[in-house]
Design an enzyme around this catalytic site. Structure first.
Site, PDB file in Angstrom:
ATOM      1  N   GLY A  34      34.443  35.426  42.581  1.00  0.00           N
ATOM      2  CA  GLY A  34      35.857  35.046  42.623  1.00  0.00           C
ATOM      3  C   GLY A  34      36.461  35.401  43.978  1.00  0.00           C
ATOM      4  N   HIS A  35      36.212  36.638  44.440  1.00  0.00           N
ATOM      5  CA  HIS A  35      36.696  37.030  45.770  1.00  0.00           C
ATOM      6  C   HIS A  35      36.086  36.122  46.838  1.00  0.00           C
ATOM      7  CE1 HIS A  35      37.006  41.146  43.774  1.00  0.00           C
ATOM      8  NE2 HIS A  35      38.222  40.956  44.227  1.00  0.00           N
ATOM      9  N   GLN A 154      50.462  38.171  38.288  1.00  0.00           N
ATOM     10  CA  GLN A 154      50.511  38.689  39.667  1.00  0.00           C
ATOM     11  C   GLN A 154      50.854  37.570  40.648  1.00  0.00           C
ATOM     12  OE1 GLN A 154      47.672  41.593  41.506  1.00  0.00           O
ATOM     13  NE2 GLN A 154      46.689  39.742  42.305  1.00  0.00           N
TER      14      GLN A 154
HETATM   15  O1  PAF Z   1      44.468  41.430  42.780  1.00  0.00           O
HETATM   16  C1  PAF Z   1      44.221  42.466  43.424  1.00  0.00           C
HETATM   17  O2  PAF Z   1      43.079  42.740  43.800  1.00  0.00           O
HETATM   18  C2  PAF Z   1      45.352  43.430  43.751  1.00  0.00           C
HETATM   19  O3  PAF Z   1      46.277  43.481  42.723  1.00  0.00           O
HETATM   20  C3  PAF Z   1      46.021  43.129  45.095  1.00  0.00           C
HETATM   21  C4  PAF Z   1      46.698  41.781  45.112  1.00  0.00           C
HETATM   22  C5  PAF Z   1      44.988  43.192  46.224  1.00  0.00           C
HETATM   23  C6  PAF Z   1      47.098  44.178  45.387  1.00  0.00           C
HETATM   24  O4  PAF Z   1      46.560  45.462  45.401  1.00  0.00           O
END
Ligand code: PAF
Length: 306
Positions: A34-35, A154
């Site tokens: 995903g990343h 988020q």
């Molecule tokens: O989704 C994440 O990994 C975290 O919530 C983020 C956006 C890097 C903020 O710490």
């Protein structure tokens, strides 16, 4: 790797000074596909790609898994290099929060979007997210930032925060990526035992059952919610925290499926808290359900829907 705010700022100012664009992927590390899909999307669209790697203590409650959050700096640096990332920004905690563990005096709070869903069981979590993302945006400067749609609340909070504060950052939401058996990719999956890992697939099966009834014509949000919840409660190792059907932009609960709908779930599998969701666009022509991609999406397919 850069650890200091001033060094990253100077580097990116020089990059932009040459007319280059910056793509930014904020992360807490322990990279999975995903990343990597976010990094690929940024790489495909920008001259310079920056990934931040910072486990933000502000977004963890006192009884949450900050200490157990997976860490793999070496593996992450190798993965970022393999995706063609130009800069990994990995600041020590004091660099982000001078005086830590004394909390910062200035924090960012997005009212309205943060009370429900994960906000109900994680008080302060989204203030922590909004605060660190606002700081990261301020450090990185004008850029396009990439976030996964798995963290739907988020994403809504960050979009709103960036708009309300007029931050010079374009936010792009990218499709969530799933394992072959449907489990949404998450760094926390590493903390599941083999039995819990198997049990966790019930989350995807619950959402899939919900998708099936919507495609079959169901438009009652309460009934959809119950279908999803009922599947999740069949698995003894899984404790459902919530299954909600809300408007995708306002996150307000819905009675009837109409417009852009978010079906969001959170569940504890053993000690590991997992979230997942699907989106549904309901209009006169029917319903289009997006459950995310089971196989890693192609770069071209990424971020088609912003
Ligand atoms: O989704 C994440 O990994 C975290 O919530 C983020 C956006 C890097 C903020 O710490």
């Amino acid at each position: 790797m850069i650890e200091r705010v001033t060094e990253l700022r100077a580097h990116l100012d020089a990059v932009r000074g040459r007319g280059a664009t910056v793509g930014f992927v904020p992360t807490m590390g322990a990279f999975h596909d995903g990343h990597r899909s976010l990094m690929r999307a940024a790489r495909a669209a920008h001259d310079t790609v920056v990934v931040s790697l910072f486990v933000n203590p502000l977004q963890f409650g006192p009884t949450e898994d900050l200490d157990r959050y997976p860490k793999d700096l070496e593996g992450d640096l190798a993965a970022a290099a393999a995706e063609g990332v130009d800069v990994v920004f990995a600041p020590p905690v004091e660099e982000m929060y001078p005086g830590f563990p004394t909390p910062p005096l200035t924090t960012v709070s997005v009212a309205g979007l943060t009370g429900g869903l994960c906000g109900s069981s994680r008080p302060g979590h989204f203030d922590g997210v909004a605060t660190v993302v606002a700081k990261l945006f301020s450090i990185v400067g004008p850029c396009t930032a990439y976030f996964g749609k798995k963290d739907a609340q988020q994403l809504a909070v960050v979009r709103r925060m960036a708009a309300d504060l007029c931050l010079p950052v374009e936010i792009v939401g990218c499709p969530m990526v799933r394992e072959a058996d449907g489990l949404a990719m998450s760094s926390r999956n590493r903390n599941l035992s083999p039995a819990e890992r198997e049990a966790a697939t019930v989350i995807y099966r619950g959402l899939h059952s919900g998708a099936d009834v919507v495609i079959g014509g169901e438009r009652d949000a309460g009934k959809l919610r119950r279908v999803v919840a009922n599947v999740l409660t069949t698995e003894p190792l899984v404790r459902l925290e919530y299954a909600e059907v809300v408007a995708a932009d306002s996150l307000e609960p819905l009675e009837e499926l109409t417009g852009d709908v978010l079906v969001a779930v959170a569940a504890k599998v053993g000690d590991v808290r997992l979230i997942d969701n699907m989106t549904i666009r309901v209009d006169a022509r029917g319903a289009v359900v997006d459950l995310g991609a089971i196989v890693a999406p192609t770069v071209e397919g990424l971020c088609a829907a912003r």
